[in-house]
Design a protein around this motif. Sequence first.
Motif, mmCIF file in Angstrom:
data_model
loop_
_atom_site.group_PDB
_atom_site.id
_atom_site.type_symbol
_atom_site.label_atom_id
_atom_site.label_comp_id
_atom_site.label_asym_id
_atom_site.label_seq_id
_atom_site.Cartn_x
_atom_site.Cartn_y
_atom_site.Cartn_z
ATOM 1 N N GLY A 292 -22.906 -13.061 -46.583
ATOM 2 C CA GLY A 292 -22.350 -12.032 -47.462
ATOM 3 C C GLY A 292 -22.671 -10.631 -46.978
ATOM 4 O O GLY A 292 -21.824 -9.732 -47.021
ATOM 5 N N ALA A 293 -23.901 -10.413 -46.492
ATOM 6 C CA ALA A 293 -24.287 -9.089 -46.007
ATOM 7 C C ALA A 293 -23.462 -8.675 -44.800
ATOM 8 O O ALA A 293 -23.016 -7.533 -44.696
ATOM 9 N N VAL A 294 -23.229 -9.606 -43.892
ATOM 10 C CA VAL A 294 -22.456 -9.253 -42.690
ATOM 11 C C VAL A 294 -20.982 -9.053 -43.026
ATOM 12 O O VAL A 294 -20.301 -8.230 -42.412
ATOM 13 N N GLU A 295 -20.479 -9.765 -44.006
ATOM 14 C CA GLU A 295 -19.083 -9.582 -44.402
ATOM 15 C C GLU A 295 -18.893 -8.294 -45.201
ATOM 16 O O GLU A 295 -17.906 -7.580 -45.005
ATOM 17 N N LEU A 296 -19.828 -7.981 -46.085
ATOM 18 C CA LEU A 296 -19.685 -6.793 -46.931
ATOM 19 C C LEU A 296 -19.837 -5.490 -46.161
ATOM 20 O O LEU A 296 -19.265 -4.475 -46.550
ATOM 21 N N HIS A 297 -20.590 -5.482 -45.073
ATOM 22 C CA HIS A 297 -20.805 -4.213 -44.373
ATOM 23 C C HIS A 297 -19.520 -3.694 -43.735
ATOM 24 O O HIS A 297 -19.407 -2.511 -43.451
ATOM 25 N N TRP B 106 -27.798 -0.260 -44.583
ATOM 26 C CA TRP B 106 -28.679 -1.079 -45.414
ATOM 27 C C TRP B 106 -28.270 -2.547 -45.352
ATOM 28 O O TRP B 106 -29.124 -3.431 -45.260
ATOM 29 N N LEU B 107 -26.975 -2.804 -45.378
ATOM 30 C CA LEU B 107 -26.500 -4.195 -45.308
ATOM 31 C C LEU B 107 -26.791 -4.825 -43.953
ATOM 32 O O LEU B 107 -27.113 -6.014 -43.877
ATOM 33 N N VAL B 108 -26.713 -4.038 -42.888
ATOM 34 C CA VAL B 108 -27.039 -4.565 -41.558
ATOM 35 C C VAL B 108 -28.527 -4.910 -41.495
ATOM 36 O O VAL B 108 -28.916 -5.971 -40.995
#
Length: 70
Positions: free
Chosen positions: A28-33, A45-47
Amino acid sequence: MTDQNSGWHPVTKGLHWLFVILLLCVWGAVELHEFYDREDPMRGWLVRLHFSLGITVLLLLVLRLYWRAR
């Protein structure tokens, strides 16, 4: 005739579901960034979250392999 070893140990179950949750968070973090511009602090922050959770998964993998070897 029932087999005593047919179920998973609670620690193994817990580690399994912890992996599932953490891997979904990493994904989710890699997709949302991708939704943020390069200059946006949220993207950075997401990375960092992605890398931190990835390292956590790696450490838990070592723990799980140790538990299985025991």
